[in-house]
Design a protein around this motif. Structure first.
Motif, PDB file in Angstrom:
ATOM      1  N   MET A 278      -0.081  14.660   7.947  1.00 39.32           N
ATOM      2  CA  MET A 278      -0.283  13.733   6.846  1.00 39.32           C
ATOM      3  C   MET A 278       0.973  13.601   5.853  1.00 39.32           C
ATOM      4  N   VAL A 279       1.357  12.477   5.802  1.00 35.64           N
ATOM      5  CA  VAL A 279       2.490  11.872   4.976  1.00 35.64           C
ATOM      6  C   VAL A 279       2.213  11.101   3.603  1.00 35.64           C
ATOM      7  N   ILE A 280       2.963  11.008   2.754  1.00 33.59           N
ATOM      8  CA  ILE A 280       2.979   9.787   1.914  1.00 33.59           C
ATOM      9  C   ILE A 280       3.996   8.722   2.377  1.00 33.59           C
ATOM     10  N   ALA A 281       3.404   7.536   2.393  1.00 34.39           N
ATOM     11  CA  ALA A 281       4.241   6.466   2.734  1.00 34.39           C
ATOM     12  C   ALA A 281       4.015   5.193   2.029  1.00 34.39           C
TER      13      ALA A 281
ATOM     14  N   MET B 202       0.973  -1.237  -0.045  1.00 34.89           N
ATOM     15  CA  MET B 202       0.142   0.114   0.074  1.00 34.89           C
ATOM     16  C   MET B 202       0.824   1.244   0.046  1.00 34.89           C
ATOM     17  N   GLN B 203       0.745   2.138  -0.999  1.00 41.02           N
ATOM     18  CA  GLN B 203       1.301   3.407  -1.070  1.00 41.02           C
ATOM     19  C   GLN B 203       0.018   4.230  -0.780  1.00 41.02           C
ATOM     20  N   ALA B 204       0.190   5.476  -0.203  1.00 39.97           N
ATOM     21  CA  ALA B 204      -1.029   6.080   0.330  1.00 39.97           C
ATOM     22  C   ALA B 204      -0.634   7.526   0.954  1.00 39.97           C
ATOM     23  N   PHE B 205      -1.576   8.365   0.940  1.00 43.89           N
ATOM     24  CA  PHE B 205      -1.737   9.451   1.804  1.00 43.89           C
ATOM     25  C   PHE B 205      -2.065   8.980   3.253  1.00 43.89           C
ATOM     26  N   VAL B 206      -1.205   9.327   4.168  1.00 41.33           N
ATOM     27  CA  VAL B 206      -1.549   8.620   5.451  1.00 41.33           C
ATOM     28  C   VAL B 206      -1.899   9.725   6.476  1.00 41.33           C
ATOM     29  N   PHE B 207      -3.068   9.518   7.215  1.00 43.56           N
ATOM     30  CA  PHE B 207      -3.263  10.198   8.363  1.00 43.56           C
ATOM     31  C   PHE B 207      -2.626   9.728   9.575  1.00 43.56           C
ATOM     32  N   ASN B 208      -2.303  10.689  10.260  1.00 45.50           N
ATOM     33  CA  ASN B 208      -1.788  10.581  11.425  1.00 45.50           C
ATOM     34  C   ASN B 208      -2.978  10.726  12.555  1.00 45.50           C
ATOM     35  N   ILE B 209      -3.743   9.586  12.776  1.00 40.19           N
ATOM     36  CA  ILE B 209      -4.730   9.675  13.838  1.00 40.19           C
ATOM     37  C   ILE B 209      -4.522  10.188  15.372  1.00 40.19           C
ATOM     38  N   ARG B 210      -3.241  10.246  15.636  1.00 39.17           N
ATOM     39  CA  ARG B 210      -3.020  10.758  16.990  1.00 39.17           C
ATOM     40  C   ARG B 210      -3.427  12.266  17.086  1.00 39.17           C
TER      41      ARG B 210
ATOM     42  N   ARG C 229       7.026   1.699  12.438  1.00 40.43           N
ATOM     43  CA  ARG C 229       6.467   2.076  11.142  1.00 40.43           C
ATOM     44  C   ARG C 229       4.747   1.959  11.258  1.00 40.43           C
ATOM     45  N   ASN C 230       4.188   2.081  12.504  1.00 37.88           N
ATOM     46  CA  ASN C 230       2.759   2.371  12.897  1.00 37.88           C
ATOM     47  C   ASN C 230       2.684   3.977  12.502  1.00 37.88           C
ATOM     48  N   LEU C 231       2.674   4.399  11.407  1.00 39.80           N
ATOM     49  CA  LEU C 231       2.889   5.995  10.976  1.00 39.80           C
ATOM     50  C   LEU C 231       1.532   6.496  11.130  1.00 39.80           C
ATOM     51  N   ILE C 232       0.414   5.497  11.323  1.00 43.61           N
ATOM     52  CA  ILE C 232      -1.037   6.000  11.506  1.00 43.61           C
ATOM     53  C   ILE C 232      -1.314   6.212  12.806  1.00 43.61           C
ATOM     54  N   GLY C 233      -0.834   5.360  13.665  1.00 40.12           N
ATOM     55  CA  GLY C 233      -1.275   5.629  15.289  1.00 40.12           C
ATOM     56  C   GLY C 233      -2.028   4.580  15.529  1.00 40.12           C
ATOM     57  N   ILE C 234      -2.355   3.554  15.003  1.00 40.23           N
ATOM     58  CA  ILE C 234      -3.652   2.495  15.168  1.00 40.23           C
ATOM     59  C   ILE C 234      -3.164   1.837  16.430  1.00 40.23           C
TER      60      ILE C 234
ATOM     61  N   ALA D  99      -7.700  22.453   9.352  1.00 42.38           N
ATOM     62  CA  ALA D  99      -6.491  22.747   8.828  1.00 42.38           C
ATOM     63  C   ALA D  99      -5.409  21.817   8.974  1.00 42.38           C
ATOM     64  N   PHE D 100      -4.702  21.417   7.866  1.00 41.89           N
ATOM     65  CA  PHE D 100      -3.343  20.412   8.325  1.00 41.89           C
ATOM     66  C   PHE D 100      -2.492  20.636   7.260  1.00 41.89           C
ATOM     67  N   GLU D 101      -1.217  20.090   7.518  1.00 43.39           N
ATOM     68  CA  GLU D 101       0.100  20.182   6.794  1.00 43.39           C
ATOM     69  C   GLU D 101       0.388  18.779   6.151  1.00 43.39           C
ATOM     70  N   ILE D 102       0.580  18.633   5.085  1.00 41.12           N
ATOM     71  CA  ILE D 102       1.074  17.643   4.390  1.00 41.12           C
ATOM     72  C   ILE D 102       2.593  17.584   4.172  1.00 41.12           C
ATOM     73  N   LEU D 103       3.494  16.732   4.829  1.00 39.00           N
ATOM     74  CA  LEU D 103       4.702  16.736   4.988  1.00 39.00           C
ATOM     75  C   LEU D 103       5.526  15.973   3.817  1.00 39.00           C
ATOM     76  N   LEU D 104       6.124  16.498   2.873  1.00 48.60           N
ATOM     77  CA  LEU D 104       6.838  15.691   1.848  1.00 48.60           C
ATOM     78  C   LEU D 104       8.391  15.705   2.101  1.00 48.60           C
ATOM     79  N   ASP D 105       8.938  14.894   1.530  1.00 47.72           N
ATOM     80  CA  ASP D 105      10.396  14.580   1.546  1.00 47.72           C
ATOM     81  C   ASP D 105      10.935  15.602   0.469  1.00 47.72           C
ATOM     82  N   GLN D 106      12.249  16.052   0.528  1.00 54.71           N
ATOM     83  CA  GLN D 106      12.722  16.514  -0.615  1.00 54.71           C
ATOM     84  C   GLN D 106      12.805  15.956  -1.846  1.00 54.71           C
ATOM     85  N   GLY D 107      12.764  16.602  -2.928  1.00 56.59           N
ATOM     86  CA  GLY D 107      12.880  16.081  -4.441  1.00 56.59           C
ATOM     87  C   GLY D 107      11.770  16.556  -5.393  1.00 56.59           C
ATOM     88  N   GLY D 108      10.760  16.945  -4.811  1.00 59.37           N
ATOM     89  CA  GLY D 108       9.787  17.568  -5.677  1.00 59.37           C
ATOM     90  C   GLY D 108       8.753  16.883  -6.532  1.00 59.37           C
ATOM     91  N   LEU D 109       9.057  15.472  -6.357  1.00 55.55           N
ATOM     92  CA  LEU D 109       8.379  14.689  -7.247  1.00 55.55           C
ATOM     93  C   LEU D 109       6.672  14.381  -6.943  1.00 55.55           C
TER      94      LEU D 109
END
Length: 618
Positions: free
Chosen positions: A490-493, A315-323, A520-525, A440-450
């Motif tokens: 939110m991140v893409i992971a 799974m590649q996705a926009f990931v919510f941080n439910i924390r 790697r429980n980025l979601i916080g489940i 309102a929220f922020e989408i965090l991206l790694d450098q590279g611009g892709l």
């Protein structure tokens, strides 16, 4: 799959012994390899894997690119950004064959022993195994590695080896891992994937601190030079102890492997076309479709190849941080999914190259299909009152559009869900009616611009709903630090999956991992139902039980809308200068780049033609 590095994802389930090997202890047998189900493909005394060229020539240089920077040569800890390729220094007790769903064969271990009840696994170390300083690899090294990785390594190791009760020396060169009795049929296999560290080297050194001192290993390569943050060069160990054992024959062919760091993929692509490095795994559909046009490609000096793979794509996705409180309501998460227009994105930005992901186990039999079958219902029924009703009544499908870019109907459905969750638009801002807080929220991206060109249209659709969205692109080190400490909205992971999932699911979705920095429980489940289904996966006794448990977990994760699924591809895209060669037979479940080699004759011709292009670029 080798268990080195942070973004590793693999695990496995059952165990059968290699046929034809006689018993060594009551109820136990010793073998060169162990398989998930049935018997290993390669029998006693096999000479090499089928997907290698055992006569591949040695020599030459392979240059590759890495993005960002690095400040650490210890890949096993949370701190720092580890250098690319650093896993080449280390060996594991066993190694995986990429033409089988999951079978482990001895690497540092010559023999593997398990009893019928799978209450332990014992490995007999090869007497010839040596560290690069000439000292033998010992049982003490194995025990030290286990204890150190669990105590000071990435949280992944604590979750992965949670059911190992103790590790003991069992005479001479035998090391025995005793399990705690919790049903976990994969443990005899996954324990073998543990990287082995030299006890004598790390005594007196701080294992949990970053370092740029080249560490000691036992693998086929050692570090030749380091330019911190810019490049790292590895050289093949000429007297490598394992060069001719069956699992390595035809592999590790290149004398020098160099990784050069670039600030972003755009710069790296231009450097590749100019001949600054030799091989590139391409993840961008836009680059693949239009970015490689160059004199070198036109002259046939650059080869573009799409290699089919049969492994699951995960799974590649926009990931919510439910924390975050704003994402705790699943109706809010579901609503935001209606703002992502995959069909338009695929047609306009991806040249139609991708398939929408609909499962955490995409592209495999483990993916949930249709409605739950009888075996799944047995697992899900006890939790019916704690699960979304859709788990039992509907097949999961992400929102669909006509690809025109006008997704008004989907946005209307998003508004309905948001209103149901207690939101309304006030002064142009979507506002929580209970707290008065705008969403309102922020989408965090790694450098590279892709990803910026992909996230931009998604953010505009969210803004049409009155949601405030900001994009934040940070450097690699800051990104890793924020991921490890769950400091994001939110991140893409990507959550990679093997064909035989197991212990790593605890690190992905388990309650205990949710509060462990670096997991790697980025979601916080934190869901007891998810924990129970993970245990069903880990303890599954047959392939049928494993499939049912994975499908049940898949449904629960999907219908809780923890992520907004993105896309996947069923081929691996590789571009390389024609001096690089690979075997005619490729493995079914991955690509083994270390079975590739440098054709020295072609290399000389490539260099000559490259100079001609540089002199006459048009």
């Amino acid at each position: 799959m080798r268990m080195i590095g942070r973004r590793i994802a693999a695990a496995f389930l059952a165990l059968f012994l290699l046929a034809g090997i006689g018993p060594t202890r009551a109820g136990a047998a010793s073998a060169e390899g162990i398989a998930m189900h049935g018997e290993p493909k390669y029998g006693p005394g096999f000479s090499h894997f089928d997907y290698v060229n055992p006569d591949a020539p040695k020599g030459g240089t392979l240059a590759m690119a890495a993005i960002g920077t690095f400040d650490n040569l210890n890949p096993f800890i949370v701190k720092g950004a580890a250098a690319a390729g650093i896993g080449l220094l280390y060996e594991t007790l066993t190694t995986t064959a990429l033409d089988e769903p999951f079978t482990e064969y001895g690497l540092l271990a010559a023999k593997i022993e398990v009893p019928d009840d799978r209450s332990y696994v014992a490995y007999e170390l090869r007497p010839e195994a040596r560290w690069h300083d000439g000292r033998p690899v010992t049982v003490e090294d194995v025990i030290f590695s286990f204890e150190t990785l669990k105590a000071k390594g990435l949280p992944f190791y604590r979750a992965y080896y949670a059911n190992v009760a103790k590790v003991i020396q069992d005479g001479g060169r035998r090391v025995k891992f005793v399990f705690d009795g919790t049903p976990n049929r994969e443990l005899p296999l996954i324990v073998g994937q543990m990287p082995i560290l030299p006890k004598h080297y790390w005594e007196g050194r701080a294992f949990d601190q970053t370092t740029l001192e080249p560490p000691l290993g036992s693998g086929p390569y050692k570090i030749k030079s380091v330019d911190a943050g810019r490049s790292i060069v590895y050289e093949r160990v000429k007297d490598y102890w394992g060069a001719d054992i069956p699992v390595n024959r035809g592999r590790n062919n290149v004398d020098i492997i160099r990784y050069d760091y670039y600030r972003d993929p755009n710069v790296a692509l231009e450097a590749f076309k100019a001949g600054q490095f030799d091989l590139r795994l391409e993840s961008s559909s836009r680059f693949w479709a239009t970015g490689y046009d160059s004199p070198a490609l036109q002259k046939g000096l650059i080869v573009k190849e799409e290699i089919p793979t049969e492994g699951g794509t995960g799974m590649q996705a926009f990931v919510f941080n439910i924390r975050r409180d704003k994402f705790k309501d699943p109706r809010v998460r579901e609503a935001l999914g209606y703002a992502f227009d995959f069909e338009w994105t695929n047609k306009t930005l991806f040249y139609g190259q991708y398939t929408r992901t609909k499962s955490y186990f995409a592209n495999s039999e483990l993916a949930a299909q249709g409605l739950p079958g009888p075996d799944e219902l047995k697992l899900l029924e006890p939790y019916r009152d704690r699960l979304p009703r859709e788990v039992f009544e509907k097949e999961y499908e992400p929102p669909v559009t006509d690809g025109s870019g006008n997704n008004r109907d989907n946005l209307r459905e998003a508004v309905r869900l948001l209103k149901e969750a207690g939101y309304e638009v006030r002064n142009g801002k979507l506002t929580d009616t209970k707290t008065g807080e705008p969403l309102a929220f922020e989408i965090l991206l790694d450098q590279g611009g892709l990803f910026e060109r992909i996230v931009g249209p998604f953010a505009k659709n969210l803004e049409r709903l009155g949601i405030g969205v900001s994009l934040r692109t940070v450097d690699d080190a800051q990104y890793e630090n924020r991921l490890q400490n769950f400091d994001y909205d939110m991140v893409i992971a990507t959550f990679g999956q093997s064909l035989s999932p197991g212990n790593e699911q605890r690190d992905f979705w388990g309650s205990e991992a949710a509060d462990q920095p670096g997991s790697r429980n980025l979601i916080g489940i934190k869901d007891p139902v998810v924990d129970a289904l993970i245990q069903k996966i880990v303890s599954a006794g047959t392939r049928e039980e494993l499939v049912a448990a994975c499908r049940a977990l898949d449904r629960v994760l999907l219908w809780n809308h923890y992520v907004i699924p993105q896309w996947h591809n069923r081929v691996t895209r590789v571009a390389y200068w024609k001096k690089i060669a690979h075997p005619a037979t490729m493995p079914r479940y991955g690509i083994d780049l270390f079975a590739w080699w440098v054709n020295q004759t072609e290399a000389a011709q490539v260099e000559a033609e490259k100079k001609g292009i540089q002199a006459n670029p048009n």
